[in-house]
Design a protein around this motif. Structure first.
Motif, PDB file in Angstrom:
ATOM      1  N   GLY A 165     -43.644  26.877 -18.292  1.00 60.82           N
ATOM      2  CA  GLY A 165     -43.795  27.130 -19.582  1.00 60.82           C
ATOM      3  C   GLY A 165     -43.438  26.131 -20.477  1.00 60.82           C
ATOM      4  N   ILE A 166     -42.189  25.445 -20.066  1.00 62.31           N
ATOM      5  CA  ILE A 166     -41.878  24.493 -20.982  1.00 62.31           C
ATOM      6  C   ILE A 166     -42.481  23.241 -20.667  1.00 62.31           C
ATOM      7  CG2 ILE A 166     -39.563  22.975 -21.146  1.00 62.31           C
ATOM      8  CD1 ILE A 166     -37.931  25.421 -20.367  1.00 62.31           C
ATOM      9  N   ALA A 167     -42.942  22.867 -19.457  1.00 63.15           N
ATOM     10  CA  ALA A 167     -43.842  21.753 -19.013  1.00 63.15           C
ATOM     11  C   ALA A 167     -45.094  21.773 -19.953  1.00 63.15           C
ATOM     12  CB  ALA A 167     -44.099  21.579 -17.856  1.00 63.15           C
ATOM     13  N   ARG A 168     -45.679  23.044 -19.985  1.00 57.92           N
ATOM     14  CA  ARG A 168     -47.054  23.238 -20.389  1.00 57.92           C
ATOM     15  C   ARG A 168     -46.877  22.858 -22.059  1.00 57.92           C
ATOM     16  NH1 ARG A 168     -49.317  29.157 -20.501  1.00 57.92           N
ATOM     17  NH2 ARG A 168     -47.034  29.638 -21.481  1.00 57.92           N
ATOM     18  N   ALA A 169     -45.766  23.256 -22.575  1.00 60.06           N
ATOM     19  CA  ALA A 169     -45.697  23.028 -24.023  1.00 60.06           C
ATOM     20  C   ALA A 169     -45.106  21.476 -24.247  1.00 60.06           C
ATOM     21  CB  ALA A 169     -44.302  24.040 -24.692  1.00 60.06           C
ATOM     22  N   ALA A 170     -44.442  21.163 -23.362  1.00 54.28           N
ATOM     23  CA  ALA A 170     -44.110  19.535 -23.645  1.00 54.28           C
ATOM     24  C   ALA A 170     -44.902  18.636 -22.993  1.00 54.28           C
ATOM     25  CB  ALA A 170     -42.627  19.318 -22.752  1.00 54.28           C
ATOM     26  N   VAL A 171     -45.952  18.836 -22.392  1.00 59.39           N
ATOM     27  CA  VAL A 171     -46.886  17.814 -21.691  1.00 59.39           C
ATOM     28  C   VAL A 171     -47.394  16.911 -22.865  1.00 59.39           C
ATOM     29  CG1 VAL A 171     -48.954  19.324 -21.565  1.00 59.39           C
ATOM     30  CG2 VAL A 171     -48.529  17.395 -20.043  1.00 59.39           C
ATOM     31  N   LEU A 172     -47.803  17.557 -24.101  1.00 57.03           N
ATOM     32  CA  LEU A 172     -48.379  16.642 -25.023  1.00 57.03           C
ATOM     33  C   LEU A 172     -47.435  16.093 -25.839  1.00 57.03           C
ATOM     34  CD1 LEU A 172     -50.936  19.197 -26.252  1.00 57.03           C
ATOM     35  CD2 LEU A 172     -51.575  17.181 -25.111  1.00 57.03           C
ATOM     36  N   ARG A 173     -46.099  16.174 -25.405  1.00 56.31           N
ATOM     37  CA  ARG A 173     -45.055  15.402 -26.213  1.00 56.31           C
ATOM     38  C   ARG A 173     -44.968  15.785 -27.685  1.00 56.31           C
ATOM     39  NH1 ARG A 173     -42.359  11.059 -23.099  1.00 56.31           N
ATOM     40  NH2 ARG A 173     -43.320  11.242 -20.944  1.00 56.31           N
ATOM     41  N   PRO A 174     -44.922  16.857 -28.028  1.00 58.96           N
ATOM     42  CA  PRO A 174     -45.178  17.148 -29.471  1.00 58.96           C
ATOM     43  C   PRO A 174     -43.818  16.847 -30.232  1.00 58.96           C
ATOM     44  CG  PRO A 174     -44.341  19.296 -28.114  1.00 58.96           C
ATOM     45  CD  PRO A 174     -44.903  18.149 -26.974  1.00 58.96           C
ATOM     46  N   ARG A 175     -44.207  16.922 -31.463  1.00 57.37           N
ATOM     47  CA  ARG A 175     -43.124  16.649 -32.591  1.00 57.37           C
ATOM     48  C   ARG A 175     -42.219  17.776 -32.625  1.00 57.37           C
ATOM     49  NH1 ARG A 175     -43.560  12.757 -36.406  1.00 57.37           N
ATOM     50  NH2 ARG A 175     -41.027  13.009 -36.384  1.00 57.37           N
ATOM     51  N   LEU A 176     -42.661  19.078 -32.679  1.00 58.85           N
ATOM     52  CA  LEU A 176     -42.172  20.140 -32.932  1.00 58.85           C
ATOM     53  C   LEU A 176     -42.246  21.179 -31.684  1.00 58.85           C
ATOM     54  CD1 LEU A 176     -40.231  22.164 -34.930  1.00 58.85           C
ATOM     55  CD2 LEU A 176     -42.114  22.815 -35.768  1.00 58.85           C
ATOM     56  N   LEU A 177     -40.986  21.500 -31.124  1.00 58.26           N
ATOM     57  CA  LEU A 177     -41.400  22.639 -30.144  1.00 58.26           C
ATOM     58  C   LEU A 177     -40.831  24.024 -30.739  1.00 58.26           C
ATOM     59  CD1 LEU A 177     -42.327  22.979 -27.324  1.00 58.26           C
ATOM     60  CD2 LEU A 177     -40.024  22.390 -26.337  1.00 58.26           C
ATOM     61  N   VAL A 178     -41.578  25.198 -30.905  1.00 58.49           N
ATOM     62  CA  VAL A 178     -40.913  26.320 -31.209  1.00 58.49           C
ATOM     63  C   VAL A 178     -40.807  27.269 -29.936  1.00 58.49           C
ATOM     64  CG1 VAL A 178     -41.443  28.272 -32.446  1.00 58.49           C
ATOM     65  CG2 VAL A 178     -42.321  26.276 -33.353  1.00 58.49           C
ATOM     66  N   LEU A 179     -39.348  27.607 -29.623  1.00 60.24           N
ATOM     67  CA  LEU A 179     -38.866  28.303 -28.497  1.00 60.24           C
ATOM     68  C   LEU A 179     -38.748  29.720 -28.819  1.00 60.24           C
ATOM     69  CD1 LEU A 179     -37.022  25.365 -28.243  1.00 60.24           C
ATOM     70  CD2 LEU A 179     -37.672  25.964 -25.981  1.00 60.24           C
ATOM     71  N   ASP A 180     -39.282  30.834 -28.365  1.00 55.65           N
ATOM     72  CA  ASP A 180     -39.069  31.925 -28.842  1.00 55.65           C
ATOM     73  C   ASP A 180     -38.250  32.907 -27.940  1.00 55.65           C
ATOM     74  OD1 ASP A 180     -39.043  34.656 -29.825  1.00 55.65           O
ATOM     75  OD2 ASP A 180     -41.489  35.117 -29.544  1.00 55.65           O
ATOM     76  N   GLU A 181     -37.027  33.005 -27.871  1.00 53.23           N
ATOM     77  CA  GLU A 181     -36.277  33.601 -27.026  1.00 53.23           C
ATOM     78  C   GLU A 181     -36.530  33.314 -25.469  1.00 53.23           C
ATOM     79  OE1 GLU A 181     -33.901  35.722 -27.347  1.00 53.23           O
ATOM     80  OE2 GLU A 181     -34.064  36.730 -29.230  1.00 53.23           O
ATOM     81  N   PRO A 182     -36.488  31.672 -25.148  1.00 49.47           N
ATOM     82  CA  PRO A 182     -36.833  31.258 -23.883  1.00 49.47           C
ATOM     83  C   PRO A 182     -35.997  31.628 -22.712  1.00 49.47           C
ATOM     84  CG  PRO A 182     -35.802  29.627 -25.065  1.00 49.47           C
ATOM     85  CD  PRO A 182     -35.787  30.575 -26.062  1.00 49.47           C
ATOM     86  N   THR A 183     -34.852  32.085 -22.923  1.00 50.62           N
ATOM     87  CA  THR A 183     -34.030  32.429 -21.810  1.00 50.62           C
ATOM     88  C   THR A 183     -33.851  34.083 -21.725  1.00 50.62           C
ATOM     89  OG1 THR A 183     -32.091  31.839 -22.923  1.00 50.62           O
ATOM     90  CG2 THR A 183     -33.098  30.186 -21.862  1.00 50.62           C
TER      91      THR A 183
END
Length: 330
Positions: A165-183
């Motif tokens: 899930g983190i890799a999917r969100a980060a693969v585009l190298r976004p400027r902002l990552l919103v993490l909703d209770e990721p752990t």
């Protein structure tokens, strides 16, 4: 001064509802204002039902705001219809990591296809070799062994699903990552690993984080600043270390005192009564009073007739309380 990466101004979301008493409006988010600077990690905390999830949906544009602005790098994302957001350039720059890693993964997609999907849809990458290179690169950064990329969600452990899930969100190298209770759905030992991964990924890719969590210890350790929400409003904000050491809103004090092992006498900070209703009936407006009125140990007559504005209370600190200066040392 440089322009903030994200500038949220008087953001509001009201849902029409039906009750036995008639039609009404649910004020889920009610005039929220805050900023996220480039490279900053901002924590968002508050009890269930305070509006955190609705705010996240507004920021990621899966939900349209009723009022206010969401300015990302100067562009007002609030003007874009949710169904059109995928066509906007900012869509690739604002990504989200969901709370439940298992439910957020398509069971028919392998880990590779899950991570590659944003590249295909938002970056227009079609070349198989380039897709493989980009996916394997982010898999390495997120600590996901390449041999697991062919597996499906049911073949992965909880920690591995979280990495996908983190890799999917980060693969585009976004400027902002919103993490909703990721752990939230992970074992404590796995939580530590994922949090370390996020810190390393932030340093490596230079992203900003908006970190939503009920775990105040995690917020204290991971975040530069913290926003405290109550009943759809931000009631306190400031540098995380200062807010945790010297909270200036009675609600924030109650939250911090409830942290296990914090060394606070929880009984001194118990909140009486129930939260007010965020529902506006008919054409009448919500009562002009503090949302914390009735539960606050500092409550006075003014609290029942005037909504406190979120105002500066020192360098980098803001608090929405008429009488916060009267609070004793925490």
């Amino acid at each position: 001064m440089s322009r903030p990466l994200l500038d949220v101004i008087d953001l509001a979301k009201r849902f029409p509802i039906k009750t036995p008493q008639g039609a009404g409006l649910l004020h889920a988010v009610d005039g929220v204002t805050f900023k996220v600077e480039s490279g900053e990690t901002v924590g968002l905390v508050g009890e269930s039902g305070c509006g955190k999830s609705t705010l996240v949906r507004l920021l990621t544009r899966t939900l349209a705001p009723t009022d206010g602005q969401i300015r990302f790098e100067g562009a007002d994302l609030g003007l874009i219809e949710p169904r059109r957001m995928h066509e906007h350039a900012a869509r690739a720059q604002v990504q989200m990591v969901f709370q439940d890693a298992h439910d957020s993964l398509n069971p028919r997609y392998s880990a590779f296809d899950t991570i590659a999907e944003p590249l295909r849809l938002l970056a227009g990458v079609r070349d198989a070799a380039q897709l493989r290179q980009r996916v394997e690169e982010i898999a390495t950064l997120t600590g996901l062994p390449h041999e697991l990329l062919a597996r499906f969600a049911h073949q992965l452990s909880g920690g591995q699903k979280a990495r996908v899930g983190i890799a999917r969100a980060a693969v585009l190298r976004p400027r902002l990552l919103v993490l909703d209770e990721p752990t939230a759905a992970l074992d404590v030992s796995v939580q530590v690993i994922i949090l370390k991964l996020l810190a390393e990924l932030k340093r490596e890719l230079g992203m900003s984080f908006l970190f939503v969590s009920h775990d105040l210890n995690v917020v204290r350790l991971l975040c530069d600043r913290v926003l405290v929400m109550y009943l759809g409003r931000v009631v306190e904000s400031g540098p995380a270390a200062e807010v945790f050491a010297h909270p200036r809103h009675p609600y924030t004090r109650a939250l911090i005192a409830s942290i296990p092992g914090a060394g606070r006498d929880v009984t001194q900070h118990l909140l009486p009564g129930e939260a007010q209703s965020p529902i506006q009936m008919g054409g009448t407006a919500l009562p002009g009073r503090c949302g914390f009125e009735g539960r606050c140990p500092l409550g006075q007559a003014r609290c029942a007739s005037e909504v406190p504005a979120l105002a500066a209370s020192g360098p980098g600190r803001e608090v929405a309380c008429h009488f916060h200066a009267a609070l004793p040392e925490f």
